[in-house]
Scaffold this motif. Structure first.
Motif, mmCIF file in Angstrom:
data_model
loop_
_atom_site.group_PDB
_atom_site.id
_atom_site.type_symbol
_atom_site.label_atom_id
_atom_site.label_comp_id
_atom_site.label_asym_id
_atom_site.label_seq_id
_atom_site.Cartn_x
_atom_site.Cartn_y
_atom_site.Cartn_z
ATOM 1 N N UNK A 150 0.735 -1.397 0.027
ATOM 2 C CA UNK A 150 0.144 -0.069 -0.096
ATOM 3 C C UNK A 150 0.843 1.222 0.209
ATOM 4 N N UNK A 151 0.215 2.435 -0.477
ATOM 5 C CA UNK A 151 1.104 3.512 -0.560
ATOM 6 C C UNK A 151 1.376 4.071 0.612
ATOM 7 N N UNK A 152 0.679 3.888 1.842
ATOM 8 C CA UNK A 152 0.990 4.317 3.138
ATOM 9 C C UNK A 152 2.023 3.370 3.915
ATOM 10 N N UNK A 153 2.646 2.603 3.271
ATOM 11 C CA UNK A 153 3.576 1.641 3.742
ATOM 12 C C UNK A 153 4.858 2.340 3.837
ATOM 13 N N UNK A 154 5.853 1.868 4.741
ATOM 14 C CA UNK A 154 6.920 2.449 4.952
ATOM 15 C C UNK A 154 8.046 2.121 3.964
ATOM 16 N N UNK A 155 8.974 3.167 3.225
ATOM 17 C CA UNK A 155 10.080 2.573 2.393
ATOM 18 C C UNK A 155 10.906 1.461 3.117
ATOM 19 N N UNK A 156 11.040 1.476 4.346
ATOM 20 C CA UNK A 156 11.899 0.272 5.012
ATOM 21 C C UNK A 156 11.094 -0.895 4.935
ATOM 22 N N UNK A 157 9.769 -0.922 4.994
ATOM 23 C CA UNK A 157 9.042 -2.417 4.593
ATOM 24 C C UNK A 157 9.221 -2.695 3.297
ATOM 25 N N UNK A 158 8.971 -1.838 2.496
ATOM 26 C CA UNK A 158 9.550 -2.114 0.864
ATOM 27 C C UNK A 158 10.764 -2.648 0.750
ATOM 28 N N UNK A 159 11.702 -2.254 1.501
ATOM 29 C CA UNK A 159 12.994 -2.374 1.215
ATOM 30 C C UNK A 159 13.230 -4.107 1.712
ATOM 31 N N UNK A 160 12.616 -4.110 2.748
ATOM 32 C CA UNK A 160 12.543 -5.491 3.441
ATOM 33 C C UNK A 160 12.167 -6.584 2.573
ATOM 34 N N UNK A 161 10.978 -6.348 1.749
ATOM 35 C CA UNK A 161 10.432 -7.142 0.952
ATOM 36 C C UNK A 161 11.279 -7.520 -0.123
ATOM 37 N N UNK A 162 11.857 -6.620 -0.576
ATOM 38 C CA UNK A 162 12.594 -6.798 -1.801
ATOM 39 C C UNK A 162 13.960 -7.577 -1.546
ATOM 40 N N UNK A 163 14.381 -7.328 -0.361
ATOM 41 C CA UNK A 163 15.818 -8.053 -0.070
ATOM 42 C C UNK A 163 15.552 -9.285 0.500
ATOM 43 N N UNK A 164 14.445 -9.676 1.194
ATOM 44 C CA UNK A 164 13.935 -11.095 1.601
ATOM 45 C C UNK A 164 13.413 -11.981 0.440
ATOM 46 N N UNK A 165 12.727 -11.350 -0.404
ATOM 47 C CA UNK A 165 12.028 -12.091 -1.464
ATOM 48 C C UNK A 165 12.890 -11.829 -2.816
#
Length: 388
Positions: A150-165
């Motif tokens: 979602x657009x109200x998610x933090x950039x930090x969480x987006x980074x975590x998803x990208x690095x783990x997945x």
């Protein structure tokens, strides 16, 4: 069988020598700071960077650099890992195998112990657009149900998803609609402070920036297609928009995503086995190629005895690499294609490829044997024979 038809269609592309596809490589030094490397990536519009040491190629890329804590003081050396290279006389298929196996976008070309350039996924995609692929539909290649944020998610969480997945694209939801796609490049750019902030504040500002909401960060110029659109149309739209992905929609609802890696999967290697076996991300060393061929040849031969309706099998092999290490987890997925059912998919992950293949083979034999036995019992019921 559609995969066999595609394989025959792609043979000329697969065997093309890469000499005419070489682009400029982004070369770094192990002592370079991460901020210096990121500046080079931005300036050269590259994804992977390289360094040659004692005939060994070391590399890192944008996704790997997302884990950095302080880009101003950290050296890039700890992010470098060994990666295969090619020569000018190697084939497009070899490059495609390396790209899909190691989840990168550029493969270094070496001549006389010197990196003379790279072959990029984009150049191969352009080459694919030169042939008639109008009969190859998006439904054959797209990744279903992609991860979104979602657009109200933090950039930090987006980074975590990208690095783990280990992915580089995240469609962003705003009021249940996809408004943009945020990539690993966008995140890397968002954590670089402006010149006005000064270099001394780099660490604290990076941490602070990651806690911002995604908001409008990302690209809104992502091409979109339907599942019935053809490959030529998809490739041309991606090249025109200068993007590395295309969204697949059905009546405004996101169905999937197509990336360069999905398209390069069409260049799968074929192994001669009792049931046609196609490998996406074939390992570069012959020892592992022989291991895969031997293991799955035996497994598919046994399966054929109890489940004769199998048309073909597709195996995807990816290897995770982190730091200056050779070892990394293997992610192996096998898809079994049958004429009357949806594809059967099995996967396994581990550090030892032999053990991963053994685990996958056991899953295949156990589950498909159960299916065949169940089907046999149903047939016996229909003709009124006793079931033992």
């Amino acid at each position: 069988m559609i995969t066999d038809t595609i394989h025959g269609h792609m043979k000329d592309i697969q065997s093309t020598k890469i000499k005419s596809l070489i682009s400029k490589a982004t070369i770094i030094e192990p002592t370079d700071t991460l901020s210096h490397v990121i500046n080079k990536i931005t300036k050269n519009n590259s994804y992977d960077v390289f360094y040659i040491k004692d005939k060994k190629i070391l590399s890192t890329n944008i996704r790997a650099l997302l884990d950095a804590k302080n880009i101003n003081t950290m050296k890039v050396e700890s992010f470098l890992y060994p990666i295969p290279h090619v020569t000018q006389n190697d084939s497009v298929q070899k490059v495609a195998n390396i790209i899909t196996h190691y989840r990168i976008r550029e493969v270094p070309v070496v001549d006389k112990n010197k990196i003379i350039g790279v072959v990029t996924a984009q150049r191969i995609i352009k080459l694919l657009s030169s042939i008639d692929n109008k009969w190859i539909k998006a439904s054959l290649i797209y990744t279903q149900n992609p991860i979104t944020v979602p657009s109200d998610e933090t950039i930090s969480n987006a980074r975590r998803i990208m690095t783990t997945k280990r992915i580089d694209h995240l469609p962003v939801l705003n009021q249940d609609k996809i408004k943009q796609v945020i990539t690993s490049y966008h995140i890397l750019q968002s954590i670089i402070p402006s010149e006005k902030q000064g270099r001394k504040s780099m660490g604290s500002n990076t941490t602070h920036a990651l806690e911002f909401k995604i908001g409008n960060i990302g690209s809104t110029r992502i091409p979109q297609c339907s599942a019935n659109d053809d490959l030529n149309k998809i490739i041309n739209s991606m090249l025109k928009a200068d993007t590395t992905c295309c969204l697949v929609n059905l009546q405004g609802t996101l169905q999937g995503i197509i990336t360069f890696r999905d398209i390069l999967g069409l260049l799968a290697s074929k192994l001669e086995t009792p049931i046609p076996l196609y490998i996406v991300g074939m390992p570069d060393d012959q020892q592992n190629v022989n291991l895969i061929s031997s293991k799955f040849s035996k497994t598919l031969k046994r399966l054929q005895q109890v489940y004769t309706e199998i048309h073909e099998a597709r195996v995807s092999i990816k290897q995770q690499r982190s730091g200056n290490k050779k070892e990394g987890k293997y992610e192996v997925t096998i898809m079994i294609i049958t004429p009357h059912h949806t594809p059967l998919i099995y996967n396994s992950v581990g550090f030892d490829l032999s053990e991963v293949l053994e685990d996958l083979s056991e899953k295949l034999l156990r589950n498909l044997s159960k299916r065949a036995k169940h089907r046999s019992k149903n047939s016996i019921r229909k003709i009124g024979l006793p079931i033992f």
